[in-house]
Structures are given as C-alpha cells and as structure tokens.
Scaffold this motif. Structure first.
Motif, PDB file in Angstrom:
ATOM      1  N   TRP A 220       0.840  -1.196   0.000  1.00  7.40           N
ATOM      2  CA  TRP A 220       0.000   0.000   0.000  1.00  7.40           C
ATOM      3  C   TRP A 220       0.880   1.253   0.000  1.00  7.40           C
ATOM      4  O   TRP A 220       0.627   2.194  -0.741  1.00  7.40           O
ATOM      5  N   GLU A 221       1.925   1.251   0.820  1.00  8.06           N
ATOM      6  CA  GLU A 221       2.820   2.406   0.904  1.00  8.06           C
ATOM      7  C   GLU A 221       3.519   2.663  -0.430  1.00  8.06           C
ATOM      8  O   GLU A 221       3.706   3.824  -0.826  1.00  8.06           O
ATOM      9  N   ASN A 222       3.896   1.617  -1.149  1.00  4.92           N
ATOM     10  CA  ASN A 222       4.497   1.791  -2.472  1.00  4.92           C
ATOM     11  C   ASN A 222       3.514   2.442  -3.441  1.00  4.92           C
ATOM     12  O   ASN A 222       3.906   3.277  -4.269  1.00  4.92           O
ATOM     13  N   LEU A 223       2.246   2.068  -3.349  1.00  2.00           N
ATOM     14  CA  LEU A 223       1.229   2.676  -4.201  1.00  2.00           C
ATOM     15  C   LEU A 223       1.030   4.150  -3.843  1.00  2.00           C
ATOM     16  O   LEU A 223       0.845   4.993  -4.733  1.00  2.00           O
ATOM     17  N   VAL A 224       1.072   4.466  -2.562  1.00  3.38           N
ATOM     18  CA  VAL A 224       0.982   5.863  -2.128  1.00  3.38           C
ATOM     19  C   VAL A 224       2.177   6.639  -2.688  1.00  3.38           C
ATOM     20  O   VAL A 224       2.019   7.750  -3.212  1.00  3.38           O
ATOM     21  N   ASN A 225       3.342   6.068  -2.604  1.00  3.95           N
ATOM     22  CA  ASN A 225       4.551   6.702  -3.126  1.00  3.95           C
ATOM     23  C   ASN A 225       4.402   6.980  -4.620  1.00  3.95           C
ATOM     24  O   ASN A 225       4.749   8.071  -5.093  1.00  3.95           O
ATOM     25  N   ASP A 226       3.885   6.021  -5.375  1.00  2.71           N
ATOM     26  CA  ASP A 226       3.658   6.213  -6.810  1.00  2.71           C
ATOM     27  C   ASP A 226       2.689   7.366  -7.066  1.00  2.71           C
ATOM     28  O   ASP A 226       2.908   8.178  -7.966  1.00  2.71           O
ATOM     29  N   GLU A 227       1.630   7.434  -6.278  1.00  2.50           N
ATOM     30  CA  GLU A 227       0.647   8.518  -6.429  1.00  2.50           C
ATOM     31  C   GLU A 227       1.273   9.873  -6.110  1.00  2.50           C
ATOM     32  O   GLU A 227       0.988  10.868  -6.787  1.00  2.50           O
ATOM     33  N   LEU A 228       2.119   9.922  -5.098  1.00  3.83           N
ATOM     34  CA  LEU A 228       2.790  11.170  -4.755  1.00  3.83           C
ATOM     35  C   LEU A 228       3.688  11.640  -5.901  1.00  3.83           C
ATOM     36  O   LEU A 228       3.720  12.833  -6.221  1.00  3.83           O
ATOM     37  N   TYR A 229       4.402  10.717  -6.528  1.00  4.61           N
ATOM     38  CA  TYR A 229       5.239  11.094  -7.668  1.00  4.61           C
ATOM     39  C   TYR A 229       4.392  11.649  -8.802  1.00  4.61           C
ATOM     40  O   TYR A 229       4.790  12.603  -9.474  1.00  4.61           O
ATOM     41  N   LYS A 230       3.214  11.078  -9.020  1.00  8.04           N
ATOM     42  CA  LYS A 230       2.310  11.581 -10.061  1.00  8.04           C
ATOM     43  C   LYS A 230       1.818  12.992  -9.722  1.00  8.04           C
ATOM     44  O   LYS A 230       1.683  13.830 -10.610  1.00  8.04           O
ATOM     45  N   LEU A 231       1.532  13.227  -8.444  1.00  5.48           N
ATOM     46  CA  LEU A 231       0.967  14.516  -8.027  1.00  5.48           C
ATOM     47  C   LEU A 231       1.993  15.644  -7.956  1.00  5.48           C
ATOM     48  O   LEU A 231       1.701  16.783  -8.316  1.00  5.48           O
ATOM     49  N   CYS A 232       3.181  15.330  -7.442  1.00  4.58           N
ATOM     50  CA  CYS A 232       4.120  16.429  -7.174  1.00  4.58           C
ATOM     51  C   CYS A 232       5.558  16.150  -7.592  1.00  4.58           C
ATOM     52  O   CYS A 232       6.425  17.003  -7.388  1.00  4.58           O
ATOM     53  N   GLY A 233       5.833  14.976  -8.125  1.00  4.34           N
ATOM     54  CA  GLY A 233       7.193  14.673  -8.548  1.00  4.34           C
ATOM     55  C   GLY A 233       8.133  14.322  -7.410  1.00  4.34           C
ATOM     56  O   GLY A 233       9.344  14.242  -7.610  1.00  4.34           O
ATOM     57  N   MET A 234       7.590  14.127  -6.221  1.00  3.22           N
ATOM     58  CA  MET A 234       8.392  13.728  -5.061  1.00  3.22           C
ATOM     59  C   MET A 234       7.719  12.553  -4.371  1.00  3.22           C
ATOM     60  O   MET A 234       6.494  12.424  -4.405  1.00  3.22           O
ATOM     61  N   GLY A 235       8.526  11.745  -3.728  1.00 10.81           N
ATOM     62  CA  GLY A 235       7.994  10.598  -3.015  1.00 10.81           C
ATOM     63  C   GLY A 235       8.023  10.795  -1.508  1.00 10.81           C
ATOM     64  O   GLY A 235       8.349  11.863  -0.995  1.00 10.81           O
ATOM     65  N   ILE A 236       7.711   9.741  -0.830  1.00  9.87           N
ATOM     66  CA  ILE A 236       7.606   9.726   0.630  1.00  9.87           C
ATOM     67  C   ILE A 236       8.882  10.234   1.304  1.00  9.87           C
ATOM     68  O   ILE A 236       8.824  10.971   2.280  1.00  9.87           O
ATOM     69  N   ASP A 237      10.017   9.851   0.770  1.00 10.72           N
ATOM     70  CA  ASP A 237      11.294  10.201   1.399  1.00 10.72           C
ATOM     71  C   ASP A 237      11.589  11.691   1.393  1.00 10.72           C
ATOM     72  O   ASP A 237      12.435  12.157   2.147  1.00 10.72           O
ATOM     73  N   PHE A 238      10.904  12.441   0.531  1.00 11.04           N
ATOM     74  CA  PHE A 238      11.186  13.870   0.393  1.00 11.04           C
ATOM     75  C   PHE A 238      10.131  14.754   1.051  1.00 11.04           C
ATOM     76  O   PHE A 238      10.230  15.972   0.983  1.00 11.04           O
ATOM     77  N   LEU A 239       9.143  14.144   1.677  1.00 11.01           N
ATOM     78  CA  LEU A 239       8.059  14.892   2.310  1.00 11.01           C
ATOM     79  C   LEU A 239       8.127  14.729   3.820  1.00 11.01           C
ATOM     80  O   LEU A 239       8.726  13.777   4.325  1.00 11.01           O
ATOM     81  N   PRO A 240       7.511  15.651   4.560  1.00  9.78           N
ATOM     82  CA  PRO A 240       7.492  15.516   6.021  1.00  9.78           C
ATOM     83  C   PRO A 240       6.797  14.218   6.446  1.00  9.78           C
ATOM     84  O   PRO A 240       5.923  13.710   5.734  1.00  9.78           O
ATOM     85  N   ASP A 241       7.208  13.701   7.585  1.00  7.62           N
ATOM     86  CA  ASP A 241       6.571  12.485   8.113  1.00  7.62           C
ATOM     87  C   ASP A 241       5.086  12.727   8.328  1.00  7.62           C
ATOM     88  O   ASP A 241       4.666  13.797   8.788  1.00  7.62           O
ATOM     89  N   TRP A 242       4.312  11.725   7.988  1.00 10.09           N
ATOM     90  CA  TRP A 242       2.856  11.775   8.117  1.00 10.09           C
ATOM     91  C   TRP A 242       2.429  10.411   8.626  1.00 10.09           C
ATOM     92  O   TRP A 242       3.035   9.397   8.309  1.00 10.09           O
ATOM     93  N   ASN A 243       1.388  10.355   9.414  1.00 12.52           N
ATOM     94  CA  ASN A 243       0.962   9.103  10.028  1.00 12.52           C
ATOM     95  C   ASN A 243       0.204   8.228   9.025  1.00 12.52           C
ATOM     96  O   ASN A 243      -1.011   8.108   9.068  1.00 12.52           O
ATOM     97  N   SER A 244       0.958   7.609   8.142  1.00 11.66           N
ATOM     98  CA  SER A 244       0.351   6.802   7.093  1.00 11.66           C
ATOM     99  C   SER A 244      -0.257   5.505   7.618  1.00 11.66           C
ATOM    100  O   SER A 244      -1.191   4.972   7.024  1.00 11.66           O
ATOM    101  N   ARG A 245       0.252   5.010   8.736  1.00 15.52           N
ATOM    102  CA  ARG A 245      -0.311   3.764   9.272  1.00 15.52           C
ATOM    103  C   ARG A 245      -1.776   3.956   9.662  1.00 15.52           C
ATOM    104  O   ARG A 245      -2.594   3.068   9.426  1.00 15.52           O
ATOM    105  N   ASP A 246      -2.116   5.094  10.244  1.00 15.12           N
ATOM    106  CA  ASP A 246      -3.519   5.350  10.569  1.00 15.12           C
ATOM    107  C   ASP A 246      -4.370   5.397   9.311  1.00 15.12           C
ATOM    108  O   ASP A 246      -5.489   4.891   9.286  1.00 15.12           O
ATOM    109  N   ALA A 247      -3.843   6.019   8.262  1.00 14.25           N
ATOM    110  CA  ALA A 247      -4.576   6.084   6.996  1.00 14.25           C
ATOM    111  C   ALA A 247      -4.794   4.677   6.442  1.00 14.25           C
ATOM    112  O   ALA A 247      -5.881   4.355   5.953  1.00 14.25           O
ATOM    113  N   PHE A 248      -3.775   3.842   6.528  1.00 11.48           N
ATOM    114  CA  PHE A 248      -3.891   2.447   6.078  1.00 11.48           C
ATOM    115  C   PHE A 248      -4.932   1.710   6.907  1.00 11.48           C
ATOM    116  O   PHE A 248      -5.810   1.034   6.365  1.00 11.48           O
ATOM    117  N   ASN A 249      -4.845   1.853   8.219  1.00 11.26           N
ATOM    118  CA  ASN A 249      -5.789   1.163   9.108  1.00 11.26           C
ATOM    119  C   ASN A 249      -7.218   1.651   8.925  1.00 11.26           C
ATOM    120  O   ASN A 249      -8.167   0.895   9.136  1.00 11.26           O
TER     121      ASN A 249
END
Length: 76
Positions: free
Chosen positions: A27-56
C-alpha cells in the motif's frame, strides 16, 4: 514447562501484525507512486505523516497521497 496456548487477544494481535506486515508495504508503495504523479516527489522527500492510521482506516493510496501532500503544504 508446557507451552501456553494463545489467548484470543494475543491471537488477534498476531493476525493484525501479519496482515500489516504483508499489506502495508505494498500500500505504501502505491501511495509513493501517487505522490510522484501529483508532485514529482515521493515519501522520502516529504514531512513524516501518520500513514499507518490512513492504512488502518482503509484509505486508498490516492486519497492518502492527496492528504499527505496537503499535510506537507501546511508544514511549509
């Protein structure tokens, strides 16, 4: 010493952990792909966000990427 069987709570915790370990990275890899589509940056380049809650909470990768990006914009 006899082996103690799992209690119901321990069994459910183990099942939750197995589900998380298997599905969250995909799921996190798919989120990363979507972020690259939206802004050209992935998870590693953005501030930490509580993605586990979003997944849950059952958020789709596209929804999570949009919320993560909105959060990143608030941080800057």
């Amino acid at each position: 010493m006899a082996i103690q069987p799992y209690t119901d709570d321990e069994l459910y915790d183990e099942m939750d952990e197995l589900y998380y370990d298997e599905h969250y990275p995909l799921w996190e890899n798919l989120v990363n792909d979507e972020l690259y589509k939206l802004c050209g940056m992935g998870i590693d380049f953005l501030p930490d966000w509580n993605s586990r809650d979003a997944f849950n909470d059952g958020m789709t990768p596209k929804q999570a990427a949009k919320q993560w990006l909105a959060y990143a914009k608030e941080c800057f």
